[in-house]
Scaffold this active site. Structure first.
Site, PDB file in Angstrom:
ATOM      1  N   GLU A 204     -38.097-150.224  14.997  1.00  0.00           N
ATOM      2  CA  GLU A 204     -37.660-151.376  14.188  1.00  0.00           C
ATOM      3  C   GLU A 204     -37.520-151.051  12.721  1.00  0.00           C
ATOM      4  O   GLU A 204     -36.680-151.550  12.228  1.00  0.00           O
ATOM      5  CB  GLU A 204     -38.731-152.576  14.240  1.00  0.00           C
ATOM      6  CG  GLU A 204     -38.890-153.097  15.665  1.00  0.00           C
ATOM      7  CD  GLU A 204     -39.875-152.543  16.620  1.00  0.00           C
ATOM      8  OE1 GLU A 204     -40.164-151.217  16.509  1.00  0.00           O
ATOM      9  OE2 GLU A 204     -40.486-153.111  17.571  1.00  0.00           O
TER      10      GLU A 204
ATOM     11  N   LYS B  66     -36.713-148.135  11.361  1.00  0.00           N
ATOM     12  CA  LYS B  66     -35.483-147.543  11.135  1.00  0.00           C
ATOM     13  C   LYS B  66     -34.253-148.692  11.071  1.00  0.00           C
ATOM     14  O   LYS B  66     -33.381-148.657  10.142  1.00  0.00           O
ATOM     15  CB  LYS B  66     -35.086-146.725  12.404  1.00  0.00           C
ATOM     16  CG  LYS B  66     -33.799-146.184  12.768  1.00  0.00           C
ATOM     17  CD  LYS B  66     -33.449-145.505  13.876  1.00  0.00           C
ATOM     18  CE  LYS B  66     -32.058-145.034  14.112  1.00  0.00           C
ATOM     19  NZ  LYS B  66     -31.709-143.933  13.375  1.00  0.00           N
TER      20      LYS B  66
ATOM     21  N   LYS C 299     -39.024-128.931   6.367  1.00  0.00           N
ATOM     22  CA  LYS C 299     -39.843-129.106   7.621  1.00  0.00           C
ATOM     23  C   LYS C 299     -41.232-129.068   7.512  1.00  0.00           C
ATOM     24  O   LYS C 299     -41.770-128.289   6.554  1.00  0.00           O
ATOM     25  CB  LYS C 299     -39.466-127.966   8.646  1.00  0.00           C
ATOM     26  CG  LYS C 299     -38.179-128.111   9.354  1.00  0.00           C
ATOM     27  CD  LYS C 299     -38.052-126.984  10.248  1.00  0.00           C
ATOM     28  CE  LYS C 299     -38.956-126.748  11.303  1.00  0.00           C
ATOM     29  NZ  LYS C 299     -39.154-127.827  12.353  1.00  0.00           N
TER      30      LYS C 299
ATOM     31  N   GLU D 218     -16.377-128.227  22.546  1.00  0.00           N
ATOM     32  CA  GLU D 218     -17.814-128.785  22.986  1.00  0.00           C
ATOM     33  C   GLU D 218     -17.621-130.616  23.093  1.00  0.00           C
ATOM     34  O   GLU D 218     -18.720-131.140  22.776  1.00  0.00           O
ATOM     35  CB  GLU D 218     -18.759-128.523  21.852  1.00  0.00           C
ATOM     36  CG  GLU D 218     -19.011-127.105  22.096  1.00  0.00           C
ATOM     37  CD  GLU D 218     -20.414-126.648  21.057  1.00  0.00           C
ATOM     38  OE1 GLU D 218     -21.359-127.273  20.652  1.00  0.00           O
ATOM     39  OE2 GLU D 218     -20.187-125.343  20.482  1.00  0.00           O
TER      40      GLU D 218
ATOM     41  N   ARG E 236     -34.319-141.334  10.671  1.00  0.00           N
ATOM     42  CA  ARG E 236     -33.909-140.331  11.675  1.00  0.00           C
ATOM     43  C   ARG E 236     -34.893-139.910  12.642  1.00  0.00           C
ATOM     44  O   ARG E 236     -36.078-139.404  12.317  1.00  0.00           O
ATOM     45  CB  ARG E 236     -33.390-139.220  11.094  1.00  0.00           C
ATOM     46  CG  ARG E 236     -32.156-138.717  12.018  1.00  0.00           C
ATOM     47  CD  ARG E 236     -31.346-137.391  11.669  1.00  0.00           C
ATOM     48  NE  ARG E 236     -31.492-136.602  12.803  1.00  0.00           N
ATOM     49  CZ  ARG E 236     -30.657-136.874  13.984  1.00  0.00           C
ATOM     50  NH1 ARG E 236     -29.767-137.812  13.899  1.00  0.00           N
ATOM     51  NH2 ARG E 236     -30.606-135.859  14.954  1.00  0.00           N
TER      52      ARG E 236
ATOM     53  N   GLU F 254     -37.689-121.750  13.715  1.00  0.00           N
ATOM     54  CA  GLU F 254     -38.313-122.945  13.450  1.00  0.00           C
ATOM     55  C   GLU F 254     -39.928-122.962  13.839  1.00  0.00           C
ATOM     56  O   GLU F 254     -40.785-123.323  13.471  1.00  0.00           O
ATOM     57  CB  GLU F 254     -37.843-124.057  14.053  1.00  0.00           C
ATOM     58  CG  GLU F 254     -36.986-125.076  13.582  1.00  0.00           C
ATOM     59  CD  GLU F 254     -36.361-126.105  13.888  1.00  0.00           C
ATOM     60  OE1 GLU F 254     -36.912-126.597  14.938  1.00  0.00           O
ATOM     61  OE2 GLU F 254     -35.246-126.430  13.659  1.00  0.00           O
TER      62      GLU F 254
ATOM     63  N   HIS G 204     -21.634-129.132   5.699  1.00  0.00           N
ATOM     64  CA  HIS G 204     -22.473-130.252   5.775  1.00  0.00           C
ATOM     65  C   HIS G 204     -21.954-131.429   4.778  1.00  0.00           C
ATOM     66  O   HIS G 204     -22.741-132.551   4.598  1.00  0.00           O
ATOM     67  CB  HIS G 204     -23.841-129.867   5.290  1.00  0.00           C
ATOM     68  CG  HIS G 204     -24.543-129.087   6.453  1.00  0.00           C
ATOM     69  ND1 HIS G 204     -24.134-127.536   6.253  1.00  0.00           N
ATOM     70  CD2 HIS G 204     -25.175-129.208   7.628  1.00  0.00           C
ATOM     71  CE1 HIS G 204     -24.882-127.040   7.088  1.00  0.00           C
ATOM     72  NE2 HIS G 204     -25.372-127.869   8.067  1.00  0.00           N
TER      73      HIS G 204
HETATM   74  N1  GLN Z   1     -22.427-124.347  19.004  1.00  0.00           N
HETATM   75  C1  GLN Z   1     -22.969-125.291  18.205  1.00  0.00           C
HETATM   76  C2  GLN Z   1     -21.974-126.452  17.382  1.00  0.00           C
HETATM   77  O1  GLN Z   1     -20.869-125.877  16.974  1.00  0.00           O
HETATM   78  C3  GLN Z   1     -23.966-125.044  17.230  1.00  0.00           C
HETATM   79  C4  GLN Z   1     -24.574-126.084  16.566  1.00  0.00           C
HETATM   80  C5  GLN Z   1     -25.730-125.742  15.826  1.00  0.00           C
HETATM   81  O2  GLN Z   1     -25.843-124.523  15.301  1.00  0.00           O
HETATM   82  N2  GLN Z   1     -26.663-126.621  15.315  1.00  0.00           N
HETATM   83  O3  GLN Z   1     -21.829-127.454  17.066  1.00  0.00           O
END
Ligand code: GLN
Ligand code: ZN
Length: 754
Positions: free
Chosen positions: A16, A18, A114, A484, A515, A605, A695
């Site tokens: 909620e 979010k 993180k 993909e 998120r 990670e 990004h």
């Molecule tokens: N092969 C994935 C893509 O191109 C790799 C994604 C990622 O590195 N998080 O989306």
């Protein structure tokens, strides 16, 4: 005996907070309405915790975005660019969390990182030479008072001063030591105020203590706490640690004037031994984290009770969770589709409250082993898991060195592959995904809902693949991808093709701000249920004479982004997943795919928090798991891998040891120092450091890509350098992607011709 939790999720059992926050960001509701929702959610948590009989109920674990950011605001550690915005306090706070662009200014958000070894991210506080730490907020007081009005005297929870100073970034000449006195003073003031309001216990979270610390760090810790603890104002102070053990500092911590110490008996592998070999001060209460705050499995009462009984010899013990329950989903009540076969093994946050209550009841009864609760739990753990697969177990057992060794060795393969592929110098490629437009997503949603048939969905995806191949050929890219389009997510997609994985409906966990992620669960032994990508990759390859990369997610990333099993080791699960992906690799190879990329986006990670544990607890199986995936391919099959970061200078040899032929990684936002390290360490794997940042919606110019490439060429031999963006393109639109790739290809061509 009493029970405690370190903290509770706050996003709402149906997310909620979010959704309301997002409405607020879009201007659809006002501040008052958002605050009402927040209060309602806090009171729901409170009444649930009260009803479960929890003794130490936390307050202040609520946050509109992040607890570290809350602390920065509380301590006045807010950069001027946010505090001077002409906005409400809440909006200044959101500006620091998310950036602000509008009539009152244009500022980027604080950096995000993180939170230790979790998938939660905190906002990195920024401290400059003008920062004056002083009490400048009311959150802990308001939330304590709010709970008190509702009949609960809570235990206020705060990020501790030491962890706060350690996590902050210092942008001026001053450093953390320069702020030790002032932060201690603010905490003394906070404690005094909470004391006035009636608080009996205050919990200060110091997870930074489970990391490797220098002598200076320890001095900083003791200096701050000597000051804080000499002014407790009658309040009891609980020092809470989690995510590991405090091995080298145990005695130091015990010698300070804390009233309680919270230790992690789940991730803290040495915690029990520390207590047994050093003892525990009788005048302090031990808050024992025996219920796992990070995983979704039921607690094994026999184990917890054994630990608690041992501890009881030393001092008074409180039964608790290993860390905040922020890292697990809310409640099984929302899992309406999951069968009880699975659910009876699960405990989310609200079920963990019940576990604490039951453990307490068992321990307080005359005949613990005869209680209903104990017997039911023991019976559950005595049952065999339905997901066992003896064949897989045997395969893992039978693995030997040769299964982890690809032959011939790299140098020889490199020659074979160069003469096979005849790629130009500085070959161009992408990381795998192409823009996942709303159309792609909505078509998949329609298919999942049964609104379109499997055939319709398949021909839609095929058309997308075809367009994508044509586009890349037109752009002049050398090594193509299929795009993909069939994937929702790089882990879930594979999980769905693996036996042994299960998926939840509402098991959302906060990742940052608004998120959330919904990690799949490794339920049983893992095996490949069916080919996962062969159909798409071979279709794509059939459309072109250029090589098309097969595209897989690696075993370590799949495991790191799932809830893992606790009845077998991570190593064993990783090897099982590796064997399944290995089958897919060999299948791709025999279907004419000559280049295969195995993404290990999340390899870094889960590196243990202490360097001394890196190899023994992680790299010693994570790197072999990756090698196992590809060791069976022919010399001329080229293996790529990809990582979403470039901070791997400290594990550079391990990365080289993955023995891939090519690695692509993020580099466009970093300062390329990683390239110096590659050179110094004689890194042999071919490399594709990202030449632009995907990004951002910005289109990089050809000139800036050329500049980046020239810098790279100063450090990397041309024969080893690949040209690619720094990550997949799925979050971008075609309008940015196409011109960006055009510039990328042209930049490579121009440099090549020289
Ligand atoms: N092969 C994935 C893509 O191109 C790799 C994604 C990622 O590195 N998080 O989306
Ligand atoms: Zn990436």
């Amino acid at each position: 005996m009493k029970t405690t939790i370190v903290g509770y999720p706050r996003i709402g059992s149906l997310r909620e907070l979010k959704f309301e926050s997002e409405k607020y960001f879009r201007g659809e509701i006002n501040e008052v309405q958002l605050k009402e929702t927040a209060k309602k959610l806090r009171l729901e948590n409170l009444s649930e915790q009260k009803a479960s009989g929890l003794d130490f109920i936390p307050s202040g674990d609520f946050s509109f975005y992040d607890g570290v950011l809350d602390t920065a605001f509380l301590l006045n550690a807010v950069p001027k660019r946010y505090s001077e915005l002409d906005l409400s306090t809440l909006d200044k706070y959101f500006a620091a969390a998310r950036g602000y662009q509008g009539k009152n200014g244009d500022v980027k958000a604080l950096a995000m990182k993180k939170w230790f070894n979790t998938n939660y991210h905190y906002m990195v506080p920024e401290i400059d030479d003008n920062t004056e730490l002083k009490l400048s907020g009311t959150k802990p007081f308001e939330l304590f008072a709010e709970a008190l009005e509702n009949g609960v005297k809570t235990k206020p929870v705060l990020v501790g001063p030491f962890t706060f100073l350690e996590l902050a970034r210092y942008t001026g000449a001053k450093n953390k030591e320069d702020f030790a006195d002032s932060i201690a003073n603010v905490f003394v003031e906070i404690i005094a105020k909470l004391s006035e309001l009636g608080a009996e216990w205050i919990q200060l979270d110091e997870p930074y203590l489970v990391k490797d610390l220098t002598e200076d760090d320890i001095k900083l810790f003791t200096n701050i706490y000597k000051a804080v603890l000499s002014n407790k104002n009658g309040v009891k102070i609980l020092l809470q640690t989690y995510f590991g053990d405090i091995r080298d500092y145990y005695n130091e911590v015990c010698s300070l004037d804390f009233d309680g110490i919270g230790l992690d008996f789940i991730e803290g592998k040495q915690t029990l031994n520390l207590v047994k070999s050093n003892g525990f001060p009788k005048d302090k209460i031990l808050f024992a984290g025996v219920v796992n705050g990070k995983n979704i499995w039921k607690n094994n009462y026999a184990n917890s009770i054994a630990v608690l009984n041992e501890l009881a010899d030393f001092t008074e013990v409180v039964i608790g969770t290993s860390c905040s329950l922020l890292h697990v989903p809310y409640t099984l009540k929302n899992e309406t589709k999951l069968s009880d076969t699975y659910k009876k093994h699960f405990a989310y946050a609200s079920e963990k409250l019940i576990e604490l209550k039951e453990i307490k009841k068992i321990l307080e009864s005359e005949n613990p082993l005869e209680t209903e609760e104990y017997k039911a739990n023991a019976a559950l753990f005595a049952q065999p898991r339905s997901g066992e697969n003896a064949e897989i177990k045997d395969k893992v057992q039978a693995l030997s060195d040769k299964d982890f060794t690809r032959l011939p060795e790299f140098n020889e393969r490199e020659k074979i592959q160069k003469s096979k592929f005849k790629l130009p110098l500085l070959p161009t490629t992408t990381i795998g995904s192409f823009p996942q437009t709303t159309e792609v997503r909505s078509t998949r949603a329609k298919f999942k809902k049964g609104e379109i048939s499997a055939e319709e969905y398949e021909s839609y995806i095929k058309a997308k693949v075809k367009d994508c191949i044509v586009l890349q050929e037109n752009l002049g890219i050398d090594v193509l991808v299929h795009g993909e389009f069939e994937r929702n997510d790089m882990v879930e997609y594979f999980g769905e093709c693996l036996d042994g994985y299960i998926f939840t409906e509402k098991a959302w966990v906060q990742s940052y701000g608004t998120r959330c992620v919904k990690p799949p669960v490794v339920w049983g032994d893992i095996s490949r249920a069916k080919p996962m990508t062969v159909k798409w990759s071979s279709y794509a390859q059939s459309l072109t004479d250029k090589p098309v990369k097969g595209m897989l997610t690696g075993p370590v990333t799949i495991l790191n982004w799932s809830f893992p099993r606790e009845d077998i080791s991570l190593k064993e699960s990783a090897y099982q997943i590796a064997l399944a992906i290995r089958e897919e690799v060999l299948d791709l190879e025999s279907n004419g795919i000559n280049i295969i990329q195995i993404d290990e986006a999340a390899l870094r990670e889960k590196l243990p928090l202490r360097k001394s544990d890196w190899n023994s607890e992680y790299l010693d199986w994570a790197i072999p798991a990756f090698r196992l995936v590809h060791s069976g391919v022919k010399p001329e099959t080229q293996i790529h891998t990809h990582m979403c970061y470039s901070e791997f200078a400290d594990i550079i040899e391990d990365i080289d040891n993955m023995d891939a032929d090519v690695i692509t990684f993020e580099a466009s936002r970093s300062d390329l120092t990683i390239l110096d390290v590659l050179k110094a360490k004689n890194f042999h794997t071919e490399v594709g450091p990202g030449v632009y940042d995907i990004h951002s919606p910005r289109i990089p110019t050809k000139e800036e890509i050329k500049i980046a490439l020239n810098k790279m060429l100063e450090r990397i031999p041309a024969e080893k350098l690949w040209v690619n963006p720094d990550c997949g393109l799925k979050t971008r639109g075609n309008e940015e992607t196409i011109p960006s790739l055009e510039n990328l290809v042209n930049a490579a061509k121009e440099i090549r011709s020289k």
